[in-house]
Design an enzyme around this catalytic site. Structure first.
Site, PDB file in Angstrom:
ATOM      1  N   LEU A  95       1.072  -1.625  -0.033  1.00 40.73           N
ATOM      2  CA  LEU A  95       0.195  -0.614  -0.544  1.00 40.73           C
ATOM      3  C   LEU A  95       0.413   1.355  -0.245  1.00 40.73           C
ATOM      4  O   LEU A  95       0.184   1.963  -0.225  1.00 40.73           O
ATOM      5  CB  LEU A  95      -0.728   0.243   1.119  1.00 40.73           C
ATOM      6  CG  LEU A  95      -2.408  -0.988   1.398  1.00 40.73           C
ATOM      7  CD1 LEU A  95      -2.872  -1.147   2.233  1.00 40.73           C
ATOM      8  CD2 LEU A  95      -2.526  -1.429  -0.179  1.00 40.73           C
ATOM      9  N   CYS A  96       2.559   1.720   0.012  1.00 37.38           N
ATOM     10  CA  CYS A  96       3.109   2.007   0.086  1.00 37.38           C
ATOM     11  C   CYS A  96       2.717   2.915  -1.463  1.00 37.38           C
ATOM     12  O   CYS A  96       2.797   2.177  -2.465  1.00 37.38           O
ATOM     13  CB  CYS A  96       4.849   1.957  -0.117  1.00 37.38           C
ATOM     14  SG  CYS A  96       5.115   1.805   1.616  1.00 37.38           S
ATOM     15  N   GLU A 134      10.712   3.703   3.400  1.00 33.88           N
ATOM     16  CA  GLU A 134      12.011   3.810   2.598  1.00 33.88           C
ATOM     17  C   GLU A 134      12.485   3.627   2.854  1.00 33.88           C
ATOM     18  O   GLU A 134      13.753   2.580   2.767  1.00 33.88           O
ATOM     19  CB  GLU A 134      12.082   4.567   1.519  1.00 33.88           C
ATOM     20  CG  GLU A 134      10.699   4.577   0.156  1.00 33.88           C
ATOM     21  CD  GLU A 134       8.858   5.491   0.331  1.00 33.88           C
ATOM     22  OE1 GLU A 134       7.881   4.532  -0.365  1.00 33.88           O
ATOM     23  OE2 GLU A 134       8.808   5.140   1.710  1.00 33.88           O
ATOM     24  N   ASP A 148      23.482 -11.909   4.033  1.00 35.48           N
ATOM     25  CA  ASP A 148      23.219 -12.943   2.494  1.00 35.48           C
ATOM     26  C   ASP A 148      25.477 -13.376   2.492  1.00 35.48           C
ATOM     27  O   ASP A 148      26.147 -14.193   1.692  1.00 35.48           O
ATOM     28  CB  ASP A 148      23.279 -12.015   1.646  1.00 35.48           C
ATOM     29  CG  ASP A 148      23.245 -13.305   0.188  1.00 35.48           C
ATOM     30  OD1 ASP A 148      22.867 -14.540   0.314  1.00 35.48           O
ATOM     31  OD2 ASP A 148      23.742 -12.698  -0.945  1.00 35.48           O
TER      32      ASP A 148
END
Length: 177
Positions: A95-96, A134, A148
């Site tokens: 919903l951004c 963001e 990672d």
């Protein structure tokens, strides 16, 4: 024959009332998820800062700092990944609003006292809605990228404390954690 319920425009429904405080803006009057209509809000300069940390052993941190990680420049790669993530937040969080960001910085500082890395993102826009998501997305993806790139050396790395540090601009004004 059963009647179908009347269709309503989700952009025009009122936010759901909350007993605990202000209404949740992403929930319509009947409880459905909705994107907030920001078309009537003025475009103002908005800034958000978020941070988090990646905790690891001192040996793994030394490997990162020395530049000897097998996958390459861990901090540089994580910085770029965080910036890219901030730019694509609306594709990740349903919903951004898509925003034309004017500035994204991701700073990563090795910290021997953790031991680990402190990750901080700052995101700026001039627009009708804020950039908290963001900034939080930038930190989250930068932390995940660090994980990672070093997971082959240490699987027990922890990502912790991702949170909004500061928000400036918009109707709700200044927030500082």
């Amino acid at each position: 024959m059963a009647r179908k319920p009347a269709r309503t425009d989700p952009a025009r429904t009122k936010p759901a009332k909350s007993k605990a405080g202000p209404a949740l803006t992403h929930i319509g009057a009947s409880g459905e998820a909705r994107m907030v209509d920001v078309s009537d809000k003025p475009a103002t300069e908005r800034l958000a800062v978020a941070e988090g940390r990646v905790v690891m052993t001192r040996a793994t941190l030394d490997l990162i700092v020395s530049g000897n990680a097998k996958k390459g420049d861990v901090l540089g790669t994580a910085r770029i990944a965080g910036i890219m993530a901030a730019k694509r937040t609306s594709e990740l969080i349903p919903l951004c609003h898509p925003l034309a960001l004017s500035k994204v910085t991701v700073d990563i500082e090795p910290d021997v006292t953790l031991p680990g890395c402190l990750v901080r993102a700052s995101v700026k826009v001039t627009g009708p809605t804020g950039v908290e998501m963001e900034a939080l997305t930038a930190v989250s993806v930068a932390c995940l990228t660090i994980y990672d790139m070093i997971k082959a050396v240490e699987r027990g790395v922890r990502i912790e404390g991702i949170h909004l540090v500061e928000k400036l601009g918009g109707k709700s004004g200044h927030y500082r954690a």
